[in-house]
Scaffold this motif. Structure first.
Motif, PDB file in Angstrom:
ATOM      1  N   LYS A 166      94.817  64.516 -30.590  1.00  0.00           N
ATOM      2  CA  LYS A 166      96.234  64.428 -30.239  1.00  0.00           C
ATOM      3  C   LYS A 166      97.025  65.551 -30.914  1.00  0.00           C
ATOM      4  CE  LYS A 166     100.187  61.266 -30.313  1.00  0.00           C
ATOM      5  NZ  LYS A 166     101.100  62.213 -30.991  1.00  0.00           N
ATOM      6  N   GLN A 167      96.691  65.840 -32.167  1.00  0.00           N
ATOM      7  CA  GLN A 167      97.384  66.914 -32.885  1.00  0.00           C
ATOM      8  C   GLN A 167      97.130  68.259 -32.229  1.00  0.00           C
ATOM      9  OE1 GLN A 167      96.390  67.087 -37.025  1.00  0.00           O
ATOM     10  NE2 GLN A 167      97.911  68.635 -37.500  1.00  0.00           N
ATOM     11  N   ARG A 168      95.886  68.489 -31.794  1.00  0.00           N
ATOM     12  CA  ARG A 168      95.567  69.751 -31.107  1.00  0.00           C
ATOM     13  C   ARG A 168      96.312  69.862 -29.784  1.00  0.00           C
ATOM     14  NH1 ARG A 168      90.214  69.144 -33.415  1.00  0.00           N
ATOM     15  NH2 ARG A 168      89.584  67.836 -31.672  1.00  0.00           N
ATOM     16  N   SER A 169      96.371  68.762 -29.019  1.00  0.00           N
ATOM     17  CA  SER A 169      97.065  68.799 -27.737  1.00  0.00           C
ATOM     18  C   SER A 169      98.569  68.986 -27.923  1.00  0.00           C
ATOM     19  CB  SER A 169      96.778  67.518 -26.945  1.00  0.00           C
ATOM     20  OG  SER A 169      97.287  66.382 -27.617  1.00  0.00           O
ATOM     21  N   ASP A 170      99.139  68.350 -28.967  1.00  0.00           N
ATOM     22  CA  ASP A 170     100.569  68.530 -29.253  1.00  0.00           C
ATOM     23  C   ASP A 170     100.873  69.970 -29.640  1.00  0.00           C
ATOM     24  OD1 ASP A 170     101.049  65.910 -28.684  1.00  0.00           O
ATOM     25  OD2 ASP A 170     101.214  65.241 -30.765  1.00  0.00           O
ATOM     26  N   THR A 171     100.003  70.570 -30.454  1.00  0.00           N
ATOM     27  CA  THR A 171     100.202  71.960 -30.865  1.00  0.00           C
ATOM     28  C   THR A 171     100.191  72.878 -29.650  1.00  0.00           C
ATOM     29  OG1 THR A 171      99.146  71.531 -32.999  1.00  0.00           O
ATOM     30  CG2 THR A 171      99.285  73.827 -32.292  1.00  0.00           C
ATOM     31  N   LEU A 172      99.247  72.634 -28.737  1.00  0.00           N
ATOM     32  CA  LEU A 172      99.176  73.446 -27.522  1.00  0.00           C
ATOM     33  C   LEU A 172     100.409  73.238 -26.654  1.00  0.00           C
ATOM     34  CD1 LEU A 172      97.596  75.343 -25.682  1.00  0.00           C
ATOM     35  CD2 LEU A 172      96.437  73.348 -24.721  1.00  0.00           C
ATOM     36  N   LEU A 173     100.867  71.981 -26.526  1.00  0.00           N
ATOM     37  CA  LEU A 173     102.038  71.682 -25.705  1.00  0.00           C
ATOM     38  C   LEU A 173     103.295  72.332 -26.273  1.00  0.00           C
ATOM     39  CD1 LEU A 173     103.047  70.125 -23.233  1.00  0.00           C
ATOM     40  CD2 LEU A 173     103.433  68.155 -24.713  1.00  0.00           C
ATOM     41  N   TYR A 174     103.444  72.310 -27.606  1.00  0.00           N
ATOM     42  CA  TYR A 174     104.625  72.911 -28.237  1.00  0.00           C
ATOM     43  C   TYR A 174     104.618  74.425 -28.121  1.00  0.00           C
ATOM     44  CZ  TYR A 174     105.636  68.346 -30.269  1.00  0.00           C
ATOM     45  OH  TYR A 174     105.928  67.015 -30.437  1.00  0.00           O
ATOM     46  N   ARG A 175     103.433  75.013 -27.910  1.00  0.00           N
ATOM     47  CA  ARG A 175     103.379  76.456 -27.669  1.00  0.00           C
ATOM     48  C   ARG A 175     103.802  76.802 -26.248  1.00  0.00           C
ATOM     49  NH1 ARG A 175      97.564  78.063 -30.478  1.00  0.00           N
ATOM     50  NH2 ARG A 175      98.208  77.770 -32.655  1.00  0.00           N
ATOM     51  N   ASP A 183     108.659  66.730 -26.011  1.00  0.00           N
ATOM     52  CA  ASP A 183     108.763  65.334 -26.446  1.00  0.00           C
ATOM     53  C   ASP A 183     109.233  64.434 -25.308  1.00  0.00           C
ATOM     54  OD1 ASP A 183     107.905  65.960 -28.977  1.00  0.00           O
ATOM     55  OD2 ASP A 183     109.920  66.165 -29.814  1.00  0.00           O
ATOM     56  N   LYS A 184     110.145  64.941 -24.482  1.00  0.00           N
ATOM     57  CA  LYS A 184     110.602  64.147 -23.331  1.00  0.00           C
ATOM     58  C   LYS A 184     109.470  63.939 -22.328  1.00  0.00           C
ATOM     59  CE  LYS A 184     115.549  65.283 -23.409  1.00  0.00           C
ATOM     60  NZ  LYS A 184     116.670  65.889 -22.666  1.00  0.00           N
ATOM     61  N   LEU A 185     108.699  64.996 -22.059  1.00  0.00           N
ATOM     62  CA  LEU A 185     107.590  64.881 -21.115  1.00  0.00           C
ATOM     63  C   LEU A 185     106.524  63.926 -21.643  1.00  0.00           C
ATOM     64  CD1 LEU A 185     107.135  68.583 -19.941  1.00  0.00           C
ATOM     65  CD2 LEU A 185     108.162  66.694 -18.676  1.00  0.00           C
ATOM     66  N   LYS A 186     106.267  63.929 -22.952  1.00  0.00           N
ATOM     67  CA  LYS A 186     105.280  63.023 -23.539  1.00  0.00           C
ATOM     68  C   LYS A 186     105.707  61.574 -23.384  1.00  0.00           C
ATOM     69  CE  LYS A 186     103.965  64.041 -27.681  1.00  0.00           C
ATOM     70  NZ  LYS A 186     104.041  64.523 -29.076  1.00  0.00           N
ATOM     71  N   CYS A 187     107.027  61.335 -23.386  1.00  0.00           N
ATOM     72  CA  CYS A 187     107.548  59.964 -23.222  1.00  0.00           C
ATOM     73  C   CYS A 187     107.699  59.574 -21.758  1.00  0.00           C
ATOM     74  CB  CYS A 187     108.892  59.835 -23.936  1.00  0.00           C
ATOM     75  SG  CYS A 187     108.814  60.047 -25.724  1.00  0.00           S
TER      76      CYS A 187
END
Length: 394
Positions: A166-175, A183-187
């Protein structure tokens, strides 16, 4: 590599025992673990068999990460049956203490029966004193406790792996997207387009990129752009600016979006442009060390609309005439020069601290005649207004 099993001490070896040990030493079969020898000298009494690296059949059955398909199960059963048939037809006559821990598996996933013919030498008093003191309920409770412990450990491991993924996917998404949008798309929320009254847009591209590409292989072109834009990314991290995208050799950055920063965005982009220009002058291409790299830079300030486009591969995009004008500033710029629109020039004039030069009133495609300026440097002033120093690298 061998496996040693300690045996009871003070054993009296008879002639029949020596005959049985000799028989065991001569037994050879694909499904029999070879007997190496024995030592009856105290305190190192032991019997020795060949070591099987996969462990016992019980170890494999208790390992949740090993999935035995039907073919492998059938193969193991056949190996066990052939090994036992060989023992029954030998002079030993029987195994004596067959169980899953005495069925070993080698590197080729072949089952080999071990611990045959040594029942006399194994001290079973402790085990016998225990199948008396424990009733069936105690045995079940022990097994349940062991299973629960293994299950908790497995859940912890899987949870840790899930958190890391999850941390790796979040890092990629924030890039790929601004954090607020990601954060809105994740929710599961939609990201509505937003209008910004004022922002400064930066465009750059490599001068003579086509010529450089013609002297390079496709892999070398990718390496060149990766090295150069990794350098740019490192500079941008020091500023309140957001890299929108790269298209070929074009590089697009904005300040004032998605985080509004008042009137500071023009100065932020100006400082970043000076840093990039200075860094490019020091940049060298690994496969073309004698080639000089230079960039054209264009800046423009104005209203911009921003929003997320796409679902399967969302992108944060900028829209509006400000983006088009910034692109025109870049295309009409010159090598290692920072081309400013009049709007950006006036924004820097309000901030103070920048040396600029009026270029000319030039025709801009789709805009007509426009007054444009060169950004030369940023300087510091004393309280009396006297210039103390000039510098490119902020």
């Amino acid at each position: 590599m061998v496996a040693m099993r300690h045996i009871r001490q003070n054993i009296t070896i008879t002639k029949e025992d020596l005959y049985a040990l000799k028989t065991m030493r001569e037994m050879l079969h694909d499904n029999i673990n070879p007997f190496v020898g024995a030592c009856f000298d105290n305190p190192s009494s032991c019997v020795i068999f060949i070591y099987c690296p996969k462990g016992s059949l019980q170890d494999i059955l208790e390992n949740d990460e090993i999935k035995l398909d039907l073919n492998l199960k059938y193969s193991l059963i056949m190996d066990l049956a052939q090994g036992m048939l060989y023992i029954h037809n030998s002079k030993l006559g029987c195994h004596g203490r067959l169980k899953s821990t005495n069925c070993l598996v080698d590197n080729r996933w072949m089952l080999k029966v071990t611990d045959y013919g040594i029942e006399k030498y194994i001290n079973n008093d402790k085990n016998i004193q225990q199948g008396v003191t424990l009733n069936i309920v105690d045995v079940i409770l022990q097994r349940l406790e062991k299973y629960a412990s293994n299950l908790e450990e497995l859940v912890d491991q899987r949870t840790q792996q899930l958190m890391q993924e999850k941390q790796r996917s979040d890092t990629l998404l924030y890039r790929m997207l601004p954090k607020t949008c990601a954060d809105k798309l994740k929710c599961g929320e939609s990201v509505e387009p937003e209008m910004y009254e004022s922002a400064t847009v930066f465009f750059s591209d490599i001068v003579g990129f086509t010529t450089l590409a013609s002297k390079s292989t496709p892999i070398q072109v990718v390496d060149l752009l990766n090295d150069l834009y990794t350098c740019f990314d490192g500079i941008i991290n020091n500023f309140d600016a957001y890299k929108v995208e790269t298209i070929g050799d074009a590089y697009l950055v904005v300040s004032g979006i998605p985080t509004r920063n008042g009137k500071l965005h023009a100065g932020i982009i100006a400082d970043m442009s000076l840093n990039i220009r200075n860094k490019v002058s020091q940049f060298r291409i690994k496969h073309l060390p004698n080639e000089i790299v230079s960039v054209r830079i264009g800046n423009h300030t104005g209203p911009v609309c921003a929003g997320v486009v796409g679902l399967s591969m969302p992108r944060y995009c900028l829209f509006g005439d400000t983006v088009n004008t910034a692109s025109r500033m870049e295309s009409n710029s010159e090598a290692q020069r920072i081309h400013l629109s009049e709007a950006t020039y006036r924004a820097l004039l309000d901030l103070g601290g920048y040396n600029t030069t009026f270029r000319a009133e030039i025709p801009i495609k789709g805009k007509g005649m426009m007054k444009t300026y060169w950004l030369d440097e940023k300087y510091a002033r004393s309280p009396t207004g006297l210039m103390l120093s000039t510098f490119d690298n902020i």
